[in-house]
Scaffold this active site. Structure first.
Site, PDB file in Angstrom:
ATOM      1  N   ASP A  35      37.043  34.698  44.934  1.00  0.00           N
ATOM      2  CA  ASP A  35      36.591  34.386  43.675  1.00  0.00           C
ATOM      3  C   ASP A  35      37.538  34.100  42.744  1.00  0.00           C
ATOM      4  O   ASP A  35      38.902  34.458  42.886  1.00  0.00           O
ATOM      5  CB  ASP A  35      35.753  35.479  42.840  1.00  0.00           C
ATOM      6  CG  ASP A  35      34.362  35.353  43.302  1.00  0.00           C
ATOM      7  OD1 ASP A  35      33.838  34.466  43.959  1.00  0.00           O
ATOM      8  OD2 ASP A  35      33.387  36.552  43.053  1.00  0.00           O
ATOM      9  N   LYS A  57      35.856  29.064  40.291  1.00  0.00           N
ATOM     10  CA  LYS A  57      35.734  28.074  39.372  1.00  0.00           C
ATOM     11  C   LYS A  57      37.077  27.724  39.259  1.00  0.00           C
ATOM     12  O   LYS A  57      37.767  28.578  38.679  1.00  0.00           O
ATOM     13  CB  LYS A  57      34.942  28.457  38.212  1.00  0.00           C
ATOM     14  CG  LYS A  57      34.642  27.244  37.206  1.00  0.00           C
ATOM     15  CD  LYS A  57      33.410  27.669  36.324  1.00  0.00           C
ATOM     16  CE  LYS A  57      33.450  29.340  35.790  1.00  0.00           C
ATOM     17  NZ  LYS A  57      32.339  29.416  34.810  1.00  0.00           N
ATOM     18  N   MET A 171      31.785  39.454  30.306  1.00  0.00           N
ATOM     19  CA  MET A 171      31.288  38.355  30.307  1.00  0.00           C
ATOM     20  C   MET A 171      30.864  37.913  28.698  1.00  0.00           C
ATOM     21  O   MET A 171      29.699  36.980  28.846  1.00  0.00           O
ATOM     22  CB  MET A 171      30.449  37.840  31.336  1.00  0.00           C
ATOM     23  CG  MET A 171      30.820  38.138  32.608  1.00  0.00           C
ATOM     24  SD  MET A 171      29.576  37.574  33.982  1.00  0.00           S
ATOM     25  CE  MET A 171      28.358  38.871  33.982  1.00  0.00           C
TER      26      MET A 171
HETATM   27  N1  SAH Z   1      32.791  42.723  39.054  1.00  0.00           N
HETATM   28  C1  SAH Z   1      33.560  42.509  38.044  1.00  0.00           C
HETATM   29  C2  SAH Z   1      33.104  41.985  36.823  1.00  0.00           C
HETATM   30  C3  SAH Z   1      32.744  40.579  36.907  1.00  0.00           C
HETATM   31  S1  SAH Z   1      31.867  39.733  35.654  1.00  0.00           S
HETATM   32  C4  SAH Z   1      34.290  44.098  37.720  1.00  0.00           C
HETATM   33  O1  SAH Z   1      33.639  45.053  38.178  1.00  0.00           O
HETATM   34  O2  SAH Z   1      35.350  44.059  36.680  1.00  0.00           O
HETATM   35  C5  SAH Z   1      33.311  38.915  35.106  1.00  0.00           C
HETATM   36  C6  SAH Z   1      33.782  39.840  33.505  1.00  0.00           C
HETATM   37  O3  SAH Z   1      34.512  40.682  33.947  1.00  0.00           O
HETATM   38  C7  SAH Z   1      34.580  39.052  32.771  1.00  0.00           C
HETATM   39  O4  SAH Z   1      34.024  38.000  31.908  1.00  0.00           O
HETATM   40  C8  SAH Z   1      35.061  39.956  31.858  1.00  0.00           C
HETATM   41  O5  SAH Z   1      34.294  40.442  31.005  1.00  0.00           O
HETATM   42  C9  SAH Z   1      35.256  41.220  32.892  1.00  0.00           C
HETATM   43  N2  SAH Z   1      36.885  41.004  33.436  1.00  0.00           N
HETATM   44  C10 SAH Z   1      37.298  40.998  34.840  1.00  0.00           C
HETATM   45  N3  SAH Z   1      38.502  41.192  35.010  1.00  0.00           N
HETATM   46  C11 SAH Z   1      38.971  41.571  33.661  1.00  0.00           C
HETATM   47  C12 SAH Z   1      40.195  41.942  33.389  1.00  0.00           C
HETATM   48  N4  SAH Z   1      41.128  41.885  34.151  1.00  0.00           N
HETATM   49  N5  SAH Z   1      40.337  42.192  32.049  1.00  0.00           N
HETATM   50  C13 SAH Z   1      39.262  42.164  31.137  1.00  0.00           C
HETATM   51  N6  SAH Z   1      38.024  41.909  31.564  1.00  0.00           N
HETATM   52  C14 SAH Z   1      37.777  41.501  32.918  1.00  0.00           C
END
Ligand code: SAH
Length: 495
Positions: A35, A57, A171
């Protein structure tokens, strides 16, 4: 062997937060489907032998629809491949991991899941925010700030406010003002500490500290963008005291590390350990000169020499390459004493099972020459680069010590010119140079007329610095010719 899909959580970005089991799965993968949120540093761990499928994306393109991703996983597994499905954070935390596994289960495909470190907890932690704390909160709520296509945001703000726990929204960057409004309308105190953490756990991490009421304004001022977390609750008040990650000496600094191809990135690792955003650029290549009749003859008659001197790890490589080609091993060294220019070369020798007998107090050829002049009684064998400084043999010569100076490796510069690197030069704070040839190698790649005015060259010693200055690169010179001293130069604050 039948195919299998292993769903792996890649963690929030810092490659050190990939689990041991996740890494193992990656190493064994034949196909990796990943992803957008998987960080480049984690993607680098994918073996060259594995096929990569990017379903994330891109800026203007749409993501591959979920149905298509499910089909890709199914088809690859049914074709008998070992597939790793790599997802940012934890696959089951707003990662649709469950949906993908349902498809595989229905089709009877073998699968497994390796949980990951979720950004919901880790990005907060790297922002100095413990998601629970006995004094502030006794529950943690992870909420999506993203509505399903065409539907309004459906969050039960009253329930969230009543729960009095720490709230983490994923998100939620776009919907942040709506979320804040919702919480205020449900009665949450506008003075409640709140924060956003952008690019959490990455060298580019930024934390926006505010209160619930001021968060929209603060976030707009800082132009906080996705990916970012929104955290609301008393624990956010600890951020200023506990924000260790952004306090690392090189946090926010971009460093270009030039190095020979194939050399382990020790310097890069040290700089990353200090918090720097490191790009590695192998700009020179050293290759043993072989066949090398002079070295062969010298090694066959090693008994004629009292000392063998090596001035770089590439020299050690060339020596070893030669010995192997001659069908010999370390025993061919006999009783010859070994002198090296510095600890890097000593380490390369140690990897071959040989201990250096002499390392000069200052790590360069001239000091090696003086040190040898002080102790050598018999003949000295120098195995060095094809093009190198005459100082060492000159010093031996003046001291009346007999020597043979044999070129055993050569350096190739650059390779393909890199327009991208040339254009990006201004975005780096520092460029490291571990030899004059790395300066030449970089120039060969970016062009003699590249603009170095905004970067500082960190040089391992005076000869390297002289080469950099000659090309108009502003420099700092390490006090000692070691990787540690070079890394520390970046942290000097008088820039
Ligand atoms: N499965 C992922 C979340 C996916 S949804 C997890 O467990 O982290 C995607 C959202 O995760 C983004 O919109 C953001 O809010 C958050 N996110 C993912 N990576 C991030 C990062 N390095 N720093 C801050 N927020 C993050």
């Amino acid at each position: 062997m039948p195919g299998k899909v292993t769903l792996v959580g890649a963690g929030p970005g810092d490659p050190g937060l990939l689990t041991v089991k996740g890494r193992q799965a990656l190493e064994e993968a034949e196909v990796v489907v990943y992803d957008r949120l998987v960080s480049p540093a984690v993607l680098e761990l994918i073996p060259d032998t594995a096929r990569r499928i990017d379903v994330g994306k891109e800026a203007s393109r749409h993501p591959v629809p979920q149905g298509r991703i499910n089909r890709i996983l199914l088809e690859e597994a049914q074709a008998g491949h070992q597939v790793v499905r790599l997802k940012g954070g934890d696959p089951f935390v707003f990662g649709r991991g469950g949906e993908e596994l349902e498809t595989l289960a229905q089709a009877g495909v073998d699968f497994a899941e390796v949980p990951g470190v979720t950004s919901a907890i880790a990005a907060a932690a790297y922002g100095g925010i413990p998601v629970t704390h006995r004094d502030y909160s006794s529950s943690l709520h992870i909420i999506t700030g993203h509505a399903r296509e065409g539907e309004p945001l459906s969050i039960d703000f009253d329930a969230l406010v009543r729960a009095r726990g720490t709230l983490v929204f994923l998100m939620g960057v776009t919907a942040m003002p709506t979320i804040v409004q919702g919480l205020l309308a449900a009665g949450m105190d506008g003075g409640t500490p709140a924060a956003m953490v952008e690019n959490g756990t990455l060298p580019t991490q930024r934390r926006c500290a505010a209160t619930l009421a001021t968060l929209p304004e603060r976030a707009a001022e800082m132009d906080i963008r996705s990916p970012a977390l929104i955290v609301v609750g008393g624990v956010c008040g600890l951020g200023d005291a506990l924000c260790w990650f952004e306090r690392q000496p090189l946090h926010g600094k971009r460093v270009l590390v030039t190095r020979p191809k194939g050399r382990a990135g020790t310097l890069a690792g040290k700089l990353r350990g200090l918090g720097a955003d490191v790009t590695e650029y192998p700009c020179i290549e050293t290759a043993p000169i072989w066949p090398c009749p002079d070295m062969e003859a010298a090694l066959e008659g090693i008994g004629r020499y009292e000392w063998l001197a090596l001035t770089s790890p590439a020299g050690v490589d060339a020596l070893w390459h030669g010995l192997r080609a001659m069908g010999r091993d370390a025993r061919a060294m006999g009783g010859v004493k070994l002198a090296v220019a510095g600890p890097g070369t000593a380490k390369a020798l140690a990897a071959c099972g040989l201990a250096a007998d002499l390392v000069p107090p200052v790590y360069d050829g001239a000091h090696l020459g003086h040190a040898l002049a002080g102790v050598a009684r018999g003949r000295v064998l120098l195995l060095r680069a094809e093009v190198c400084s005459p100082e060492l043999p000159e010093i031996l010569g003046r001291a009346g010590i007999a020597y043979d100076d044999i070129p055993v490796y050569r350096t190739r510069y650059g390779g393909a010119r890199s327009q991208a690197l040339r254009a990006a030069l201004g975005s780096f704070d520092f460029i490291t140079f571990t030899s004059a040839s790395t300066v030449k190698g970089l120039l060969a790649a970016v062009g003699e007329d590249a603009d170095f005015s905004r970067v500082t060259g960190l040089c391992i010693g005076e000869q390297t610095a002289a080469e950099a200055r000659r090309h108009g690169i502003p420099v700092r010179v390490a006090g000692q010719a070691t990787i540690d001293a070079l890394a520390e130069l970046a942290a000097v604050t008088d820039a």
